[in-house]
Design an enzyme around this catalytic site. Structure first.
Site, PDB file in Angstrom:
ATOM      1  N   GLN A 103      16.777 -10.541   0.329  1.00  0.00           N
ATOM      2  CA  GLN A 103      16.168  -9.601   1.278  1.00  0.00           C
ATOM      3  C   GLN A 103      15.377 -10.265   2.406  1.00  0.00           C
ATOM      4  O   GLN A 103      15.497  -9.870   3.567  1.00  0.00           O
ATOM      5  CB  GLN A 103      15.265  -8.626   0.509  1.00  0.00           C
ATOM      6  CG  GLN A 103      14.838  -7.453   1.345  1.00  0.00           C
ATOM      7  CD  GLN A 103      14.031  -6.444   0.559  1.00  0.00           C
ATOM      8  OE1 GLN A 103      13.140  -5.815   1.091  1.00  0.00           O
ATOM      9  NE2 GLN A 103      14.327  -6.277  -0.720  1.00  0.00           N
TER      10      GLN A 103
ATOM     11  N   SER B  47       4.054  -4.417  -1.732  1.00  0.00           N
ATOM     12  CA  SER B  47       5.400  -3.891  -1.948  1.00  0.00           C
ATOM     13  C   SER B  47       6.311  -4.489  -0.891  1.00  0.00           C
ATOM     14  O   SER B  47       5.983  -4.485   0.304  1.00  0.00           O
ATOM     15  CB  SER B  47       5.401  -2.362  -1.857  1.00  0.00           C
ATOM     16  OG  SER B  47       6.687  -1.867  -2.174  1.00  0.00           O
ATOM     17  N   GLU B  48       7.470  -5.012  -1.315  1.00  0.00           N
ATOM     18  CA  GLU B  48       8.310  -5.832  -0.442  1.00  0.00           C
ATOM     19  C   GLU B  48       8.762  -5.124   0.834  1.00  0.00           C
ATOM     20  O   GLU B  48       8.980  -5.763   1.858  1.00  0.00           O
ATOM     21  CB  GLU B  48       9.544  -6.322  -1.200  1.00  0.00           C
ATOM     22  CG  GLU B  48      10.478  -5.189  -1.629  1.00  0.00           C
ATOM     23  CD  GLU B  48      11.641  -5.676  -2.486  1.00  0.00           C
ATOM     24  OE1 GLU B  48      11.634  -6.828  -2.907  1.00  0.00           O
ATOM     25  OE2 GLU B  48      12.553  -4.863  -2.726  1.00  0.00           O
ATOM     26  N   ASN B  49       8.903  -3.785   0.767  1.00  0.00           N
ATOM     27  CA  ASN B  49       9.363  -3.082   1.966  1.00  0.00           C
ATOM     28  C   ASN B  49       8.351  -3.151   3.099  1.00  0.00           C
ATOM     29  O   ASN B  49       8.725  -2.984   4.265  1.00  0.00           O
ATOM     30  CB  ASN B  49       9.761  -1.639   1.643  1.00  0.00           C
ATOM     31  CG  ASN B  49       8.769  -0.915   0.758  1.00  0.00           C
ATOM     32  OD1 ASN B  49       8.170  -1.497  -0.145  1.00  0.00           O
ATOM     33  ND2 ASN B  49       8.581   0.354   1.016  1.00  0.00           N
ATOM     34  N   SER B  89       6.695  -8.982   5.696  1.00  0.00           N
ATOM     35  CA  SER B  89       6.482  -8.853   4.259  1.00  0.00           C
ATOM     36  C   SER B  89       7.013 -10.072   3.507  1.00  0.00           C
ATOM     37  O   SER B  89       6.382 -10.579   2.571  1.00  0.00           O
ATOM     38  CB  SER B  89       7.181  -7.587   3.762  1.00  0.00           C
ATOM     39  OG  SER B  89       6.947  -7.394   2.395  1.00  0.00           O
TER      40      SER B  89
END
Lengths: 226, 215
Positions: A103, B47-49, B89
C-alpha cells in the site's frame, strides 16, 4: 476565465477511451467517486487498467466494472476483502491481470509520478516475493527496492467541496489516495458533494490545489440512473 | 497445557504498550488490543488510510462513510486527532515514527522474519495491504498469534516456509502459551503462561527456545 465545472457526470467521463489507465480514489468506500464510476460503467469503456487500493465489493463501484468485463488489469494493494466476489471470479477465469503493490509503495509511486521523480528506494518488500525482478540496493547497511512512478491517463476523485478553479477540500479520512492521484493523472476529474463560488473555500483548508484538477462535477448533477 | 483465549492474549499485549505510544493495530485479532489498554494510559492509534487519534467505534446512526479504519469499520476521531493522505500515512510508517505495530502472523522465524500475508496453498492471489510497510517501519513489531496452527503444526520456526512479509522485523511474539522476544541468539522466553514449562512449550515449537533471562 477558468471554470472547471461540468454539468453532468456523463460529460465528465465521456472522453475516457477503451484501453485507458484510470486511477480511482478511495479506501474501501471511503472517499470513492461511486457516481463517476457508475457513469464510466454505463459508458461501457473497455480494456481499462484500474489503479486503486481495493478491487471493490458486492456489485458496486470497481466491482461493477469487473462484473461488466470492462477491466483488463488492476493495480492495487488489497484486492480481496469480504465480498470481493467479482474480482475473484474474473481473476480465477484469467480475465483480469493483477499487479499487487504494497500500500505505501502504491501511494508513493502515484505521488512521485505527479511530482516528477523518477523512482525511489524503499525498504518495504525487500527480500520478499513482491520485490522479485526489481533492482535492489543496500544503502548504509539496509536493503532497499527500486520502485518506479505510476502515472495514469485519467483519475476519478471524490472530495467534499470544490470551487470553479478545481481546489478540493475533503471530508475526514476520505482524502486517502485522492490528492496523489490528482497529481499523477493526465486528466483528473473530481466528483464533489458541493461546488462553492470562488473565494468561498478557506485557502488554509484546501488539500488539493486546483492546478492538479481538470474537471469538477457535483455529485447530484444529472444523476446517472442506476 | 495452559492456553490463553484470544481476549486474554490481547490483554497481555496491551500491558506492554507504554503510555504515550503511537500505535498501529493490524486488522483482526490485533484490533482487540485497544479494548484492553488501561484507561490511565494515553495511546494514540494510527490508521493506515490516514488517521492519527482513532477513537472508539461509531455509535449506530452516527457512522460517517468516510471515517473508517484499516478494517473498513466505522470509527470516530478523538479530540486531538487529525487526518492526512495515504502517502503521508505510509511515510509515517516507513520513516520510523510509529512506536509499535501489532500484527497477526502465519509464521515467525527465530531470526525475526515474518510471514503473514500469503501461504503456499493460496487459491487466489492474497492481499498485502499495508503489512509490508508496517513490518519494516514501526520501531517495535509485536506479533499476536496462536502458538500452533489449527492442525497443531508449529508457527515459531527456524525459517519461515511461507512467503515473507519482512526480514528480521519481529520484536516480540505473544501467543496463547507464552511471550517470547526475538534476540540475536533466537527466541528467548519472556513469560510462560500459567503452569506451562519451557519443555512443554518447546515441544510445540520448531525453533529452539532460550530460557528467560535471569532477573
Amino acid at each position: 476565465m477558468i471554470d472547471k465545472r461540468l454539468g453532468s457526470l456523463r460529460e465528465a467521463v465521456a472522453d475516457i477511451p477503451d484501453g485507458a489507465s484510470v486511477m480511482i480514489g478511495g479506501f474501501g468506500n471511503s472517499g470513492i467517486p461511486l457516481r463517476l464510476i457508475e457513469a464510466l460503467r454505463q459508458q461501457g469503456t473497455r480494456d481499462m487498467t484500474i489503479i486503486s487500493n481495493n478491487a471493490g465489493v458486492a456489485e458496486e463501484g470497481i466491482a461493477s466494472l469487473l462484473r461488466d468485463g470492462l477491466v483488463k488489469k488492476i493495480v492495487c494493494s488489497f484486492p480481496r476483502s469480504a465480498g470481493s466476489v467479482w474480482f475473484e471470479k474474473r481473476f480465477e477465469a484469467g480475465e483480469v491481470e493483477l499487479e499487487l503493490v504494497p500500500q505505501g509503495t502504491l501511494s508513493e509511486r502515484i505521488r512521485i509520478a505527479g511530482a516528477g521523480i523518477g523512482g525511489f528506494f524503499t525498504p518495504t518488500a525487500y527480500g520478499t516475493a513482491l520485490a522479485e525482478g526489481k533492482e535492489t540496493r543496500v544503502i548504509d547497511g539496509r536493503g532497499y527496492v527500486l520502485e518506479k512512478p505510476l502515472p495514469a491517463d485519467f483519475a476519478l476523485l471524490k472530495a467534499q467541496l470544490a470551487d470553479p478553479w478545481g481546489n478540493l477540500i475533503y471530508d475526514t479520512a476520505g482524502r486517502n489516495f485522492n490528492p496523489m492521484m490528482a497529481m499523477a493523472a493526465r486528466v483528473s476529474i473530481a466528483e464533489v458533494h458541493e461546488i462553492r463560488e470562488l473565494g468561498e473555500l478557506d485557502p488554509e483548508r484546501v488539500v488539493t490545489p486546483g492546478i492538479y484538477v481538470n474537471r469538477v462535477v457535483a455529485q447530484e448533477a444529472q444523476h446517472v440512473p442506476a | 497445557m495452559y492456553r490463553l483465549d484470544s481476549a486474554d492474549i490481547a490483554r497481555r499485549v496491551a500491558q506492554d504498550i507504554p503510555d504515550g505510544s503511537y500505535v498501529n493495530l493490524g486488522i483482526g485479532m490485533p484490533t482487540k488490543v485497544a479494548n484492553f489498554v488501561s484507561g490511565d494510559k494515553q495511546v494514540i492509534y494510527h490508521s493506515e488510510n490516514g488517521i492519527l487519534g482513532v477513537g472508539p467505534a461509531a455509535a449506530p446512526g452516527e457512522e460517517n462513510i468516510n471515517l473508517i479504519n484499516a478494517g473498513k469499520q466505522y470509527v470516530t476521531l478523538l479530540a486531538g486527532g487529525c487526518y492526512f493522505d495515504n502517502a503521508e500515512s505510509f511515510a509515517m510508517m516507513r520513516g520510523g515514527h510509529l512506536d509499535i505495530a501489532v500484527l497477526g502472523a502465519f509464521q515467525v522465524a527465530e531470526n525475526g522474519d515474518l510471514a503473514n500475508w500469503a501461504t503456499n496453498e493460496d487459491k487466489f492471489p492474497p492481499a498485502v495491504g499495508g503489512a509490508m510497510d508496517l513490518a519494516i517501519g514501526a520501531k517495535k513489531l509485536f506479533v499476536i498469534m496462536r502458538h500452533t496452527t489449527a492442525a497443531n503444526m508449529p508457527k515459531l520456526l527456524r525459517r519461515c516456509t511461507y512467503p515473507l512479509t519482512g526480514q528480521a522485523v519481529v520484536s516480540r511474539v505473544f501467543t496463547d502459551l507464552a511471550v517470547l522476544d526475538v534476540t540475536p541468539a533466537g527466541f528467548r522466553v519472556v513469560e510462560l503462561f500459567g503452569s506451562n514449562t519451557l519443555e512443554e512449550v518447546q515441544a510445540v515449537t520448531e525453533a529452539r527456545l532460550l530460557p528467560a533471562a535471569e532477573a
